[in-house]
Design a protein around this motif. Structure first.
Motif, PDB file in Angstrom:
ATOM      1  N   ILE A   1       2.170  18.442  -8.239  1.00 33.59           N
ATOM      2  CA  ILE A   1       3.176  18.146  -7.207  1.00 33.59           C
ATOM      3  C   ILE A   1       2.545  17.401  -6.038  1.00 33.59           C
ATOM      4  CG2 ILE A   1       4.683  19.215  -5.478  1.00 33.59           C
ATOM      5  CD1 ILE A   1       5.286  21.386  -7.563  1.00 33.59           C
ATOM      6  N   LEU A   2       1.349  17.802  -5.639  1.00 38.33           N
ATOM      7  CA  LEU A   2       0.661  17.145  -4.532  1.00 38.33           C
ATOM      8  C   LEU A   2       0.332  15.691  -4.870  1.00 38.33           C
ATOM      9  CD1 LEU A   2      -0.641  17.495  -1.716  1.00 38.33           C
ATOM     10  CD2 LEU A   2      -2.760  18.045  -2.913  1.00 38.33           C
ATOM     11  N   VAL A   3      -0.175  15.438  -6.073  1.00 35.13           N
ATOM     12  CA  VAL A   3      -0.522  14.072  -6.477  1.00 35.13           C
ATOM     13  C   VAL A   3       0.734  13.197  -6.530  1.00 35.13           C
ATOM     14  CG1 VAL A   3      -1.355  12.671  -8.413  1.00 35.13           C
ATOM     15  CG2 VAL A   3      -2.633  14.679  -7.693  1.00 35.13           C
ATOM     16  N   VAL A   4       1.811  13.708  -7.078  1.00 36.95           N
ATOM     17  CA  VAL A   4       3.060  12.942  -7.148  1.00 36.95           C
ATOM     18  C   VAL A   4       3.583  12.643  -5.742  1.00 36.95           C
ATOM     19  CG1 VAL A   4       5.480  13.074  -7.853  1.00 36.95           C
ATOM     20  CG2 VAL A   4       3.682  13.731  -9.455  1.00 36.95           C
ATOM     21  N   ALA A   5       3.500  13.612  -4.844  1.00 36.78           N
ATOM     22  CA  ALA A   5       3.976  13.403  -3.473  1.00 36.78           C
ATOM     23  C   ALA A   5       3.138  12.353  -2.746  1.00 36.78           C
ATOM     24  CB  ALA A   5       3.969  14.721  -2.705  1.00 36.78           C
ATOM     25  N   VAL A   6       1.830  12.398  -2.930  1.00 33.46           N
ATOM     26  CA  VAL A   6       0.951  11.415  -2.280  1.00 33.46           C
ATOM     27  C   VAL A   6       1.231  10.015  -2.825  1.00 33.46           C
ATOM     28  CG1 VAL A   6      -1.456  10.666  -2.072  1.00 33.46           C
ATOM     29  CG2 VAL A   6      -0.848  13.043  -1.643  1.00 33.46           C
ATOM     30  N   LEU A   7       1.365   9.891  -4.142  1.00 31.32           N
ATOM     31  CA  LEU A   7       1.665   8.584  -4.730  1.00 31.32           C
ATOM     32  C   LEU A   7       3.013   8.045  -4.240  1.00 31.32           C
ATOM     33  CD1 LEU A   7       0.395   8.997  -8.399  1.00 31.32           C
ATOM     34  CD2 LEU A   7      -0.620   7.649  -6.556  1.00 31.32           C
ATOM     35  N   TYR A   8       4.018   8.906  -4.196  1.00 28.26           N
ATOM     36  CA  TYR A   8       5.329   8.482  -3.700  1.00 28.26           C
ATOM     37  C   TYR A   8       5.233   8.055  -2.231  1.00 28.26           C
ATOM     38  CZ  TYR A   8      10.184   8.431  -2.301  1.00 28.26           C
ATOM     39  OH  TYR A   8      11.395   8.053  -1.786  1.00 28.26           O
ATOM     40  N   GLY A   9       4.490   8.798  -1.435  1.00 26.66           N
ATOM     41  CA  GLY A   9       4.326   8.448  -0.027  1.00 26.66           C
ATOM     42  C   GLY A   9       3.660   7.097   0.151  1.00 26.66           C
ATOM     43  N   LEU A  10       2.628   6.821  -0.632  1.00 32.38           N
ATOM     44  CA  LEU A  10       1.951   5.531  -0.535  1.00 32.38           C
ATOM     45  C   LEU A  10       2.871   4.386  -0.961  1.00 32.38           C
ATOM     46  CD1 LEU A  10      -1.592   6.442  -1.921  1.00 32.38           C
ATOM     47  CD2 LEU A  10      -0.966   5.897   0.434  1.00 32.38           C
ATOM     48  N   VAL A  11       3.586   4.574  -2.046  1.00 39.46           N
ATOM     49  CA  VAL A  11       4.499   3.531  -2.507  1.00 39.46           C
ATOM     50  C   VAL A  11       5.607   3.311  -1.470  1.00 39.46           C
ATOM     51  CG1 VAL A  11       6.255   2.981  -4.243  1.00 39.46           C
ATOM     52  CG2 VAL A  11       4.029   3.828  -4.952  1.00 39.46           C
ATOM     53  N   TYR A  12       6.138   4.372  -0.912  1.00 37.05           N
ATOM     54  CA  TYR A  12       7.192   4.244   0.093  1.00 37.05           C
ATOM     55  C   TYR A  12       6.664   3.540   1.337  1.00 37.05           C
ATOM     56  CZ  TYR A  12      10.674   5.342   3.583  1.00 37.05           C
ATOM     57  OH  TYR A  12      11.600   5.235   4.574  1.00 37.05           O
ATOM     58  N   PHE A  13       5.468   3.937   1.792  1.00 40.77           N
ATOM     59  CA  PHE A  13       4.921   3.404   3.033  1.00 40.77           C
ATOM     60  C   PHE A  13       4.611   1.918   2.919  1.00 40.77           C
ATOM     61  CE2 PHE A  13       1.417   2.566   5.999  1.00 40.77           C
ATOM     62  CZ  PHE A  13       2.021   2.952   7.173  1.00 40.77           C
ATOM     63  N   PHE A  14       4.055   1.489   1.787  1.00 40.12           N
ATOM     64  CA  PHE A  14       3.632   0.101   1.656  1.00 40.12           C
ATOM     65  C   PHE A  14       4.676  -0.823   1.036  1.00 40.12           C
ATOM     66  CE2 PHE A  14      -0.583   2.150   1.882  1.00 40.12           C
ATOM     67  CZ  PHE A  14      -1.058   1.479   2.992  1.00 40.12           C
ATOM     68  N   VAL A  15       5.609  -0.293   0.255  1.00 43.80           N
ATOM     69  CA  VAL A  15       6.534  -1.170  -0.459  1.00 43.80           C
ATOM     70  C   VAL A  15       7.978  -0.962  -0.028  1.00 43.80           C
ATOM     71  CG1 VAL A  15       7.401  -1.824  -2.730  1.00 43.80           C
ATOM     72  CG2 VAL A  15       4.988  -1.242  -2.461  1.00 43.80           C
ATOM     73  N   LEU A  16       8.479   0.237  -0.149  1.00 49.21           N
ATOM     74  CA  LEU A  16       9.908   0.484   0.021  1.00 49.21           C
ATOM     75  C   LEU A  16      10.364   0.455   1.473  1.00 49.21           C
ATOM     76  CD1 LEU A  16      10.431   3.341  -2.576  1.00 49.21           C
ATOM     77  CD2 LEU A  16      10.851   0.907  -2.864  1.00 49.21           C
ATOM     78  N   ARG A  17       9.489   0.798   2.398  1.00 49.68           N
ATOM     79  CA  ARG A  17       9.894   0.900   3.796  1.00 49.68           C
ATOM     80  C   ARG A  17      10.260  -0.463   4.370  1.00 49.68           C
ATOM     81  NH1 ARG A  17       6.178   2.106   8.809  1.00 49.68           N
ATOM     82  NH2 ARG A  17       4.905   0.742   7.571  1.00 49.68           N
ATOM     83  N   HIS A  18       9.572  -1.516   3.950  1.00 53.07           N
ATOM     84  CA  HIS A  18       9.800  -2.840   4.516  1.00 53.07           C
ATOM     85  C   HIS A  18      10.971  -3.568   3.867  1.00 53.07           C
ATOM     86  CE1 HIS A  18       6.215  -2.411   6.864  1.00 53.07           C
ATOM     87  NE2 HIS A  18       5.518  -2.121   5.785  1.00 53.07           N
ATOM     88  N   ARG A  19      11.434  -3.065   2.753  1.00 52.22           N
ATOM     89  CA  ARG A  19      12.576  -3.692   2.092  1.00 52.22           C
ATOM     90  C   ARG A  19      13.866  -3.122   2.665  1.00 52.22           C
ATOM     91  NH1 ARG A  19      11.934  -2.927  -4.113  1.00 52.22           N
ATOM     92  NH2 ARG A  19      14.155  -3.200  -3.854  1.00 52.22           N
ATOM     93  N   GLN A  20      14.725  -4.008   3.127  1.00 46.89           N
ATOM     94  CA  GLN A  20      16.017  -3.590   3.649  1.00 46.89           C
ATOM     95  C   GLN A  20      17.092  -4.424   2.979  1.00 46.89           C
ATOM     96  OE1 GLN A  20      15.861  -4.173   7.835  1.00 46.89           O
ATOM     97  NE2 GLN A  20      14.670  -2.355   8.213  1.00 46.89           N
ATOM     98  N   PRO A  21      18.214  -3.842   2.719  1.00 47.14           N
ATOM     99  CA  PRO A  21      19.304  -4.639   2.145  1.00 47.14           C
ATOM    100  C   PRO A  21      19.748  -5.728   3.105  1.00 47.14           C
ATOM    101  CG  PRO A  21      19.808  -2.294   2.036  1.00 47.14           C
ATOM    102  CD  PRO A  21      18.553  -2.441   2.840  1.00 47.14           C
ATOM    103  N   ASN A  22      20.249  -6.803   2.553  1.00 42.08           N
ATOM    104  CA  ASN A  22      20.665  -7.946   3.352  1.00 42.08           C
ATOM    105  C   ASN A  22      21.795  -7.574   4.316  1.00 42.08           C
ATOM    106  OD1 ASN A  22      20.488 -10.568   4.168  1.00 42.08           O
ATOM    107  ND2 ASN A  22      21.781 -11.369   2.559  1.00 42.08           N
ATOM    108  N   ASP A  23      22.696  -6.698   3.867  1.00 38.11           N
ATOM    109  CA  ASP A  23      23.806  -6.289   4.730  1.00 38.11           C
ATOM    110  C   ASP A  23      23.305  -5.521   5.950  1.00 38.11           C
ATOM    111  OD1 ASP A  23      25.583  -7.437   2.994  1.00 38.11           O
ATOM    112  OD2 ASP A  23      25.991  -5.570   1.923  1.00 38.11           O
ATOM    113  N   LEU A  24      22.282  -4.686   5.741  1.00 42.06           N
ATOM    114  CA  LEU A  24      21.743  -3.913   6.854  1.00 42.06           C
ATOM    115  C   LEU A  24      21.103  -4.833   7.886  1.00 42.06           C
ATOM    116  CD1 LEU A  24      21.317  -1.069   7.955  1.00 42.06           C
ATOM    117  CD2 LEU A  24      19.173  -0.975   6.689  1.00 42.06           C
ATOM    118  N   LYS A  25      20.407  -5.875   7.427  1.00 39.88           N
ATOM    119  CA  LYS A  25      19.810  -6.834   8.356  1.00 39.88           C
ATOM    120  C   LYS A  25      20.898  -7.536   9.175  1.00 39.88           C
ATOM    121  CE  LYS A  25      15.623  -8.109   5.858  1.00 39.88           C
ATOM    122  NZ  LYS A  25      14.928  -9.205   5.152  1.00 39.88           N
TER     123      LYS A  25
END
Length: 126
Positions: free
Chosen positions: A39-63
């Motif tokens: 569970i810890l490894v999965v959470a850390v991997l998800y956090g890294l992916v979210y922090f570096f990839v998903l956080r900066h992506r925003q839908p066009n409508d939201l922008k």
């Protein structure tokens, strides 16, 4: 028609079940430790992916929505108390400019009447 799995997959599932049961009986802490570490490894991997990839992506409508909100706030911003006098002065300047434009429109100073030769015998009809 249902397709049956090969016999060797049943053997592997059987060994896995026997291993799980013996580990639960004799060494419960190792199972808990393995589950928590997974569970810890999965959470850390998800956090890294979210922090570096998903956080900066925003839908066009939201922008577009955020841009519209920003423009609206800028357009309808209330004057602050410290700037109230400056806002009043600007309004007075605008009123004076409007009044001077109106005066110029009423009295066209660039036009003048030229007296020409008039025929006294002609009747003027209106």
């Amino acid at each position: 028609m249902r397709r049956h799995l090969p016999i060797w997959t049943y053997i592997i599932f059987g060994f896995a079940a026997v291993g799980l049961v013996t580990t639960i009986i004799f060494d419960m802490t190792s199972i808990i430790r393995n589950i928590l570490s997974t569970i810890l490894v999965v959470a850390v991997l998800y956090g890294l992916v979210y922090f570096f990839v998903l956080r900066h992506r925003q839908p066009n409508d939201l922008k577009k929505y955020r841009k519209a909100v920003k423009q609206s706030k800028k357009k309808y911003q209330q004057p602050k108390k410290a700037n109230y006098h400056q806002a009043q002065k600007q309004q007075m300047k605008q009123k004076k400019q409007i009044n001077t434009k109106r005066k110029k429109q009423k009295h066209a100073s660039h036009l003048r009447v030229i007296d020409g030769k008039k025929d006294p015998n002609k009747k003027i009809t209106l």
